[in-house]
Structures are given as structure tokens and as C-alpha cells.
Design a protein around this motif. Structure first.
Motif, PDB file in Angstrom:
ATOM      1  N   ALA A 181      -4.186 -13.069 -12.859  1.00 41.46           N
ATOM      2  CA  ALA A 181      -2.773 -13.430 -12.756  1.00 41.46           C
ATOM      3  C   ALA A 181      -2.238 -13.723 -14.152  1.00 41.46           C
ATOM      4  O   ALA A 181      -2.767 -14.568 -14.869  1.00 41.46           O
ATOM      5  CB  ALA A 181      -2.606 -14.644 -11.849  1.00 41.46           C
ATOM      6  N   LYS A 182      -1.202 -13.003 -14.520  1.00 45.46           N
ATOM      7  CA  LYS A 182      -0.569 -13.202 -15.826  1.00 45.46           C
ATOM      8  C   LYS A 182       0.727 -13.985 -15.635  1.00 45.46           C
ATOM      9  O   LYS A 182       1.566 -13.624 -14.815  1.00 45.46           O
ATOM     10  CB  LYS A 182      -0.290 -11.857 -16.493  1.00 45.46           C
ATOM     11  N   GLN A 183       0.868 -15.049 -16.404  1.00 48.82           N
ATOM     12  CA  GLN A 183       2.003 -15.958 -16.266  1.00 48.82           C
ATOM     13  C   GLN A 183       3.169 -15.490 -17.130  1.00 48.82           C
ATOM     14  O   GLN A 183       3.073 -15.439 -18.356  1.00 48.82           O
ATOM     15  CB  GLN A 183       1.576 -17.367 -16.684  1.00 48.82           C
ATOM     16  N   ALA A 190       0.259 -10.875 -10.322  1.00 50.01           N
ATOM     17  CA  ALA A 190      -1.070 -11.121  -9.743  1.00 50.01           C
ATOM     18  C   ALA A 190      -1.707  -9.830  -9.241  1.00 50.01           C
ATOM     19  O   ALA A 190      -1.028  -8.976  -8.664  1.00 50.01           O
ATOM     20  CB  ALA A 190      -0.951 -12.118  -8.593  1.00 50.01           C
ATOM     21  N   THR A 191      -3.011  -9.732  -9.455  1.00 54.96           N
ATOM     22  CA  THR A 191      -3.790  -8.602  -8.950  1.00 54.96           C
ATOM     23  C   THR A 191      -4.715  -9.097  -7.852  1.00 54.96           C
ATOM     24  O   THR A 191      -5.561  -9.975  -8.087  1.00 54.96           O
ATOM     25  CB  THR A 191      -4.621  -7.949 -10.073  1.00 54.96           C
ATOM     26  N   LEU A 192      -4.557  -8.559  -6.654  1.00 48.24           N
ATOM     27  CA  LEU A 192      -5.386  -8.906  -5.509  1.00 48.24           C
ATOM     28  C   LEU A 192      -6.342  -7.767  -5.229  1.00 48.24           C
ATOM     29  O   LEU A 192      -5.977  -6.592  -5.356  1.00 48.24           O
ATOM     30  CB  LEU A 192      -4.520  -9.168  -4.272  1.00 48.24           C
ATOM     31  N   GLN A 193      -7.564  -8.121  -4.826  1.00 47.53           N
ATOM     32  CA  GLN A 193      -8.558  -7.087  -4.543  1.00 47.53           C
ATOM     33  C   GLN A 193      -9.216  -7.322  -3.198  1.00 47.53           C
ATOM     34  O   GLN A 193      -9.655  -8.440  -2.892  1.00 47.53           O
ATOM     35  CB  GLN A 193      -9.632  -7.066  -5.630  1.00 47.53           C
ATOM     36  N   SER A 194      -9.281  -6.278  -2.389  1.00 48.68           N
ATOM     37  CA  SER A 194      -9.977  -6.354  -1.103  1.00 48.68           C
ATOM     38  C   SER A 194     -11.475  -6.441  -1.363  1.00 48.68           C
ATOM     39  O   SER A 194     -12.031  -5.611  -2.096  1.00 48.68           O
ATOM     40  CB  SER A 194      -9.675  -5.121  -0.252  1.00 48.68           C
ATOM     41  N   CYS A 207       5.776 -18.637  -7.790  1.00 49.45           N
ATOM     42  CA  CYS A 207       4.909 -19.809  -7.990  1.00 49.45           C
ATOM     43  C   CYS A 207       3.559 -19.533  -7.359  1.00 49.45           C
ATOM     44  O   CYS A 207       3.476 -18.871  -6.316  1.00 49.45           O
ATOM     45  CB  CYS A 207       5.555 -21.039  -7.351  1.00 49.45           C
ATOM     46  N   VAL A 208       2.499 -20.032  -7.972  1.00 46.66           N
ATOM     47  CA  VAL A 208       1.150 -19.949  -7.411  1.00 46.66           C
ATOM     48  C   VAL A 208       0.723 -21.339  -6.958  1.00 46.66           C
ATOM     49  O   VAL A 208       0.913 -22.320  -7.684  1.00 46.66           O
ATOM     50  CB  VAL A 208       0.138 -19.401  -8.442  1.00 46.66           C
ATOM     51  N   LEU A 219     -10.800 -21.390 -10.749  1.00 43.49           N
ATOM     52  CA  LEU A 219      -9.656 -20.476 -10.625  1.00 43.49           C
ATOM     53  C   LEU A 219      -8.650 -20.741 -11.742  1.00 43.49           C
ATOM     54  O   LEU A 219      -8.109 -19.809 -12.348  1.00 43.49           O
ATOM     55  CB  LEU A 219      -8.991 -20.634  -9.265  1.00 43.49           C
ATOM     56  N   LEU A 220      -8.392 -22.026 -12.025  1.00 38.72           N
ATOM     57  CA  LEU A 220      -7.481 -22.367 -13.119  1.00 38.72           C
ATOM     58  C   LEU A 220      -8.013 -21.856 -14.454  1.00 38.72           C
ATOM     59  O   LEU A 220      -7.279 -21.246 -15.244  1.00 38.72           O
ATOM     60  CB  LEU A 220      -7.283 -23.879 -13.186  1.00 38.72           C
ATOM     61  N   ASN A 221      -9.280 -22.104 -14.694  1.00 42.59           N
ATOM     62  CA  ASN A 221      -9.872 -21.725 -15.976  1.00 42.59           C
ATOM     63  C   ASN A 221     -10.115 -20.225 -16.084  1.00 42.59           C
ATOM     64  O   ASN A 221     -10.232 -19.686 -17.190  1.00 42.59           O
ATOM     65  CB  ASN A 221     -11.192 -22.471 -16.194  1.00 42.59           C
ATOM     66  N   GLY A 222     -10.182 -19.543 -14.918  1.00 47.84           N
ATOM     67  CA  GLY A 222     -10.477 -18.114 -14.919  1.00 47.84           C
ATOM     68  C   GLY A 222      -9.250 -17.260 -14.716  1.00 47.84           C
ATOM     69  O   GLY A 222      -8.510 -16.974 -15.662  1.00 47.84           O
TER      70      GLY A 222
END
Length: 510
Positions: A181-183, A190-194, A207-208, A219-222
Motif C-alpha cells: 500500500a502506497k500512501q 493498495a495491492t490485494l492478492q488472492s 483510509c486504511v 502490517l504497519l512496518n511492512g
């Protein structure tokens, strides 16, 4: 979901907090997408002690605000989901060497009066020579106390919140991971992957909300690249299940010399649930198992009180989960607060992110409400509070009177075996009508896999509740895994594979 779609809220995490936030937000008119890397409630939220409770032991740590909040929510949730949440009386045998009677009575008085109580009876002292709960206890234990709380089907609570969120317009994606996710100034890209097909989808979110539980910090750090201001402490809690150990409907709360408490709870009619432990944990939260030491500890804890000792050989099932608790300067994991903190990062010129640290099942609805209060300034068109008065799917039972609902349900479906009617009523409430639509006799339920699991129920769970695997069906949507033998489980697995081949699951289905 099509690439490039824009949503108000991207909720990451399909546990009770994530599902509750998605529901609340969707009901206020926001466009919401929730993604969960595994199944709904597949980790912490299905590994609880299955209680909606104020937390009697938290009074010892002076957490009066948390207990009051939880007691208020207990009363609300009993009304909003009477099919999956039921009153339960708890018995505490008194051992004077552990806690004096006056201290317990004072704690129970506070427990009875910290919040308005209309649905549950208060506490009282009992004589085990005259009370049914005394029968399985050692004869040296003569008196104790009884008070009220409630039992919950925890994983079903999560699913019902997700169902209601979907019905109010949210998109719910299971088996879908946020990988990047790029802010930006207005949106998160955001990139979602199945996790089933590897296929990716790009979305934009204003907003996330990071409700990833044990993964909140990683998740925050990554993927979010936004270092956390709060820290969590991972504590493993494990439970064991045995065949039924006593013949009454009360639960026990046992004090132990290490100042911890252990519950022994009537479970799924024919079993007893015993838990929990508190063990520091630093490994992968996705792979958690009970240890031999924890099993021995739980058996020894209840054997101090029961006339007939409980041994590891009696365990028919066990489970463990990791609780993401707020980091505190305390040595004992049991003393770490079960309250929560919300961290909103809303820096000028950047799309915001809100992270959830800590929490417990009982207060999930209040937590979601507070999340929306934090986000209100960002979304001026948002509707007001609503979840305190709207039943969860299947919970729209007149006067929240489940006993009367069950009686009428059984009467209207006299062709259903009594045990099956009771389970349908208790799992699905008024939504049982959807499960049984067009069915008028047992043959209409289709193939019987084992115990009382029929094809019609499996199809309902796939169609309405995101169930995909044997584990989804037998251990989260139900607890029929306790009853089906290996042959039945394998037949169910084969049937699901046949259905998948006939109609493949669409990646990232809502």
C-alpha cells in the motif's frame, strides 16, 4: 472487484474487530472493503474461551473502566444476538488460602453494580452440600459463590458481523492479502492478492483500518510502511476439550495458587471446555499449538477441585490462539490489560491510517464505534451511531426471547429431528428460514455427511457465509468436527472438491 475501484475504507483483518468495524462503517453509508488473508475468524477470534463477560478478574488489577464497558456490552449483545449468545451461571468454589471471602464478595458486588443489569441474575453465596454444582467437587470444598455472564459462539459472531456488513454494501474478501500500500495525498494505492490464485487487484482507499490482530505491527512496518507508535505483546492462550465432566448447566471458575483462574464450561452439550493459559509467544502467530505443559497445567488446575481427576488422556480436542495485548511493564502475562488503543495517523498531505491495538471479543462493538468516532472528521457525510440497536443476522427474535423462538421453530418444522432443530435455531436464528427454504422433509436436506451435517447446510454456508474448506465448516461455522469421524470428514472434503470442480471459486469473491 475491479481494479482501480475507490473505497472510503479498506479494513485489513477478518477477526471480530475488523468485521465489526466493516459493519459499523457500511451502516453509516461509507463504501467499505474488508480483506482477510485466511478465513474469517481463523485466528485469535475463534480461539477464545467463548465468553461474553465483564472480566471479573480484571477488577483485581483495578480495570474498573474496562469491566464497566464490557458489562454494558454484555447486556447489549445478549439482546442483539440471542441465538448465538446465551446467559451462563458461573460457580466459584471458595478456597480461603487463595482469596478471602470478603474480597470475593466485594468483587462480585462491584460486578453486579458497575453497570445496569436487566437480563441476568446477580451473585450470591452457595452451599455445595445443597447446590447441584457441588456434586463433582471434592467434599472438602463446602461453599462458594455464583454469578452471571454469557457464552458466545465466537467465530459465528465474526461471520454474522461480516454478513451484515455485506448486506449494507461492504465487500468482504476472504483468502485475500494486502501485499502493498502506497500512501498518497488523497488515497492509499493498495495491492490485494488472492491467496488461492495469486491474482492481484489494485484499489484506492481514502483510509486504511489496520485490524490485523497479532499482525497489526508487522502490517504497519511492512505493507503500510508506517512505523507503529504503540507496541503489542503476544500472549498464547490454549484450551482443551474433554467429554462432559459434570451433569448440570453451570460453568466453574477455579482459582489457582499462581493467582490465575481457569474455567470449566459446559460445551456443545456433550463436552467440557477448559481454559485458558497465558504464555509469552514470539513465533509465527499463524501457527499456534497447545504444548504438553499447557495441557498438563489445565488438567492439574481443574483436578485440584474435581473429585475425579482430569488427565491429558481425556482430551478430545485442543486449540490455541495468540492474543495481541498492549505492551506494558508487567512480568505476568495474565496481568496485561485486555483493553485497546486506537492509533490514528492523519498527517497533513497524506491519506490516514487507523490501527487497532489489543481488545477483547466482548467490547468489539464499542471498539468499532470508537473507530468511527475517530474517523468522523475525515468523512463529514457519515451517519450516526446505530449498532447498539440493530440485531445481528438471525438475531431479530421478538423480545430477544430465544426459548420461545426455539419452541415455535421446532413446532413449525416438526419434521426436523429435535437435536437438529435446536442446532439450526441456535446457530442461525431467524436465518434458518433461508437454509430451509423450499425444504419440507429430511430427504430434502440432501446428503448426510455424518452427525447431523446435511448437504443443505453446507450449501448455505458456502453461499451465505464464505465457507470454502472442511475446517471452515467443521471448526468455525460449527463445531461439528467434535462429532464427525474420519470417514465422514473425508467424504465432506471430497464433496467440496467435486463442487469446486463443477463451479470454481471466483478469485476475490465478495
Amino acid at each position: 472487484m475491479a481494479s482501480g475501484e475507490i473505497v472510503d475504507l479498506l479494513v485489513v483483518g477478518g477477526g471480530v474487530n475488523g468485521a465489526g468495524i466493516a459493519r459499523d462503517a457500511a451502516g453509516r453509508g461509507l463504501s467499505v472493503l474488508l480483506c482477510e488473508q485466511d478465513d474469517l475468524a481463523s485466528h485469535t477470534s475463534s480461539a477464545s474461551t467463548k465468553l461474553i463477560h465483564g472480566g471479573l478478574r480484571y477488577l483485581e488489577h483495578y480495570e474498573f473502566s474496562l469491566v464497566r464497558k464490557a458489562l454494558q456490552e454484555r447486556e447489549l449483545l445478549l439482546r442483539l444476538a440471542p441465538h448465538i449468545i446465551a446467559p451462563l451461571r458461573f460457580v466459584m468454589p471458595h478456597v480461603s488460602s487463595l482469596r478471602p471471602a470478603w474480597m470475593i464478595r466485594a468483587g462480585l458486588f462491584l460486578y453486579d453494580h458497575l453497570s445496569k443489569r436487566e437480563l441476568l441474575p446477580g451473585s450470591r453465596t452457595i452451599d455445595f452440600r445443597k447446590h447441584v454444582a457441588g456434586a463433582p467437587l471434592k467434599k472438602t470444598i463446602s461453599k462458594g459463590f455464583v454469578y452471571s455472564d454469557a457464552a458466545v459462539q465466537d467465530a459465528r459472531l465474526v461471520v454474522l458481523n461480516a454478513m451484515d456488513a455485506r448486506e449494507r454494501g461492504a465487500t468482504i474478501l476472504t483468502k485475500t492479502r494486502l501485499i502493498q500500500a502506497k500512501q498518497g495525498a488523497q488515497y492509499w494505492d493498495a495491492t490485494l492478492q488472492s491467496t488461492q490464485t495469486g491474482e492481484t487487484t489494485e484499489i484506492k482507499a481514502r483510509c486504511v483500518v489496520n485490524a490485523a490482530g497479532p499482525w497489526v505491527a508487522s502490517l504497519l512496518n511492512g505493507a503500510l510502511n508506517t512505523p507503529a507508535q504503540h507496541h503489542i505483546r503476544l500472549v498464547k492462550g490454549s484450551h482443551i476439550v474433554t467429554k462432559r465432566l459434570f451433569d448440570h448447566d453451570h460453568a466453574y471458575i477455579f482459582q489457582n495458587p499462581d493467582k490465575r483462574i481457569v474455567f470449566a464450561i459446559p460445551y456443545e452439550k456433550d463436552f467440557t471446555l477448559i481454559g485458558t493459559t497465558d504464555v509469552e509467544f514470539s513465533a509465527n502467530p499463524g501457527k499456534v499449538e497447545i504444548s504438553e505443559e499447557e495441557t498438563a497445567y489445565l488438567c492439574e488446575s481443574v483436578s485440584r477441585y474435581f473429585e475425579v481427576a482430569v488427565t491429558p488422556r481425556q482430551v478430545v480436542w485442543s486449540y490455541a490462539g495468540v492474543r495481541p495485548l498492549l505492551e506494558e511493564e508487567v512480568a505476568n502475562p495474565s496481568a496485561v490489560t485486555r483493553d485497546y488503543k486506537l492509533e490514528l495517523r492523519n498527517e497533513a498531505g497524506l491519506a490516514p491510517v487507523l490501527s487497532v491495538f489489543g481488545g477483547k471479543i466482548t467490547t468489539y462493538r464499542r471498539l468499532a464505534e470508537e473507530v468511527m468516532e475517530h474517523l468522523q472528521p475525515l468523512f463529514g457525510y457519515m451517519k450516526s451511531h446505530w449498532t447498539a440497536h440493530e440485531p445481528l443476522p438471525g438475531g431479530d427474535i421478538p423480545n430477544a426471547n430465544f426459548t420461545e423462538f426455539h419452541r415455535i421453530f421446532q413446532q413449525r418444522h416438526a419434521w426436523l429431528p429435535a437435536t437438529l432443530a435446536a442446532r439450526y435455531a441456535g446457530a442461525y436464528g431467524t436465518r434458518s428460514a433461508r437454509l430451509l427454504e423450499g425444504i419440507h422433509d429430511v430427504t430434502g436436506l440432501g446428503e448426510l455427511f455424518g452427525a447431523d451435517l446435511y448437504e443443505a447446510e453446507v450449501r448455505y454456508l458456502i453461499r451465505e457465509e464464505w465457507a470454502l474448506t472442511v475446517e471452515d465448516i467443521l471448526w468455525r461455522r460449527s463445531k461439528l468436527g467434535l462429532r464427525l469421524d474420519a470417514v465422514a470428514v473425508e467424504r465432506l472434503r471430497t464433496w467440496l472438491q467435486e463442487q469446486e470442480q463443477a463451479q470454481p471459486v471466483v478469485a476475490m469473491r465478495a
